[in-house]
Design an enzyme around this catalytic site. Sequence first.
Site, PDB file in Angstrom:
ATOM      1  N   GLU A 209     -15.246  -3.391  -7.086  1.00  0.00           N
ATOM      2  CA  GLU A 209     -13.771  -3.352  -7.147  1.00  0.00           C
ATOM      3  C   GLU A 209     -13.308  -4.813  -7.087  1.00  0.00           C
ATOM      4  O   GLU A 209     -12.762  -5.344  -8.051  1.00  0.00           O
ATOM      5  CB  GLU A 209     -13.199  -2.542  -5.976  1.00  0.00           C
ATOM      6  CG  GLU A 209     -11.676  -2.493  -5.943  1.00  0.00           C
ATOM      7  CD  GLU A 209     -11.139  -1.725  -4.719  1.00  0.00           C
ATOM      8  OE1 GLU A 209     -11.898  -1.460  -3.777  1.00  0.00           O
ATOM      9  OE2 GLU A 209      -9.920  -1.404  -4.721  1.00  0.00           O
ATOM     10  N   ASP A 287      -6.755   6.797  -6.671  1.00  0.00           N
ATOM     11  CA  ASP A 287      -7.127   5.967  -5.520  1.00  0.00           C
ATOM     12  C   ASP A 287      -6.226   6.246  -4.307  1.00  0.00           C
ATOM     13  O   ASP A 287      -6.600   7.048  -3.456  1.00  0.00           O
ATOM     14  CB  ASP A 287      -7.119   4.476  -5.898  1.00  0.00           C
ATOM     15  CG  ASP A 287      -8.079   3.639  -5.064  1.00  0.00           C
ATOM     16  OD1 ASP A 287      -8.849   4.219  -4.273  1.00  0.00           O
ATOM     17  OD2 ASP A 287      -8.066   2.397  -5.200  1.00  0.00           O
TER      18      ASP A 287
HETATM   19  N1  ADE Z   1      -9.831   2.829   0.994  1.00  0.00           N
HETATM   20  C1  ADE Z   1      -8.708   3.305   0.466  1.00  0.00           C
HETATM   21  N2  ADE Z   1      -8.490   2.767  -0.742  1.00  0.00           N
HETATM   22  C2  ADE Z   1      -9.523   1.913  -0.970  1.00  0.00           C
HETATM   23  C3  ADE Z   1      -9.877   1.056  -2.040  1.00  0.00           C
HETATM   24  N3  ADE Z   1      -9.120   0.936  -3.134  1.00  0.00           N
HETATM   25  N4  ADE Z   1     -10.999   0.328  -1.923  1.00  0.00           N
HETATM   26  C4  ADE Z   1     -11.757   0.428  -0.822  1.00  0.00           C
HETATM   27  N5  ADE Z   1     -11.471   1.214   0.190  1.00  0.00           N
HETATM   28  C5  ADE Z   1     -10.363   1.962   0.134  1.00  0.00           C
HETATM   29 ZN    ZN Z   2     -10.953   3.969  -3.513  1.00  0.00          ZN
END
Ligand code: ADE
Ligand code: ZN
Length: 347
Positions: A209, A287
């Site tokens: 990410e 998400d």
């Molecule tokens: N917890 C909630 N949203 C998240 C994200 N986008 N990345 C990592 N942990 C998370």
């Molecule tokens: Zn996530």
Amino acid sequence: MPPHIRPITADRLPALLRAMPKAELHIHIEGSLEPEQMFALGQRNGVALAYPSVQALREAYVFDNLQEFLDIYHAGTLVLKTEQDFYDMACAYFARAQADNVTHAELFFDTQTHTGHGLSAATVIRGLHRACMDAPSRFGMTASLILCFLRHLSEDEAFACLEEALPMREMLVGIGLASSEVGHPPEKFAKVFARARQLGFRLVAHAGEEGPPAYIWGALDVLKVERIDHGVQATHDAALMRRLAQDKIPLTVCPLSNIKLRVFPTLAQHTLGHMLQAGVVATVHSDDPAYFGGYINDNFTQTFAALGLGAQHAYQLARNSFDASFIEPSERARHIARLDAVFETFE
Ligand code: ADE
Ligand code: ZN
């Protein structure tokens, strides 16, 4: 045989994206808590929020990176106290998902946030599980639960979290890994993921990410996960892109999250289209929709407009979402038949 997909004009695309059945595979249920419900739960449980109004809270949702978001997200979870709170939060999400024609959802949640506030894992899991059991009759969809370890905490704490959840093993389909990524590589959780695998859990992990492609390799080769959450940094590593495509490893991509957390400067610069072109099994999800400005259809509609994607991509992404899901095979066929029927008849 996949259906014959007729080209449609751009003005009909939002209706098709809405109508098509889809699976939501990347939703943190705590991230679906809308400010209105947060205030209502705060009042119900006698928890004061740091903001004077719904509007002031919403205006605070401006982030420069993942950590800034996680700090606010964590504060929002303080209003959740009882099993009923978790049930109500999940049902509020299911109602929104149903409106977007989500026919199956796999909910991420973490118990460590809540046990850190003095709740038991059972309070969290039982409330969410009851909502999942009611989802078919109340919201016309199936749903299951994936317990995420918090990667900023230690592996010993993840083991304790797993242990506390084990009496409710049958209420969970899988184990995941979330929270602050950079500085917390997958290898940190090698032993606890190996144990979860032995116990028969399906495995997923957030990787790539904000973190480098090496974290995606680690999630695949060390944690042995079946799906990668986000994974958008994979495009910087050609060998990794080949591996993902060859092994059909799904990436659960969340475009609006990526913009809100500044992973990409704009949606037009998002690499979802390149991933599909490279043969990667990408899917689209929300998400933390209450924080990132949109649910699954908002993610589809805005991303399709920004990237110029069309009906063929829509089918591919919806089909990928069912193929990547942890639904039983007979159930999966039923979902795909409904998807195909929509594409065959859509005018
Ligand atoms: N917890 C909630 N949203 C998240 C994200 N986008 N990345 C990592 N942990 C998370
Ligand atoms: Zn996530």
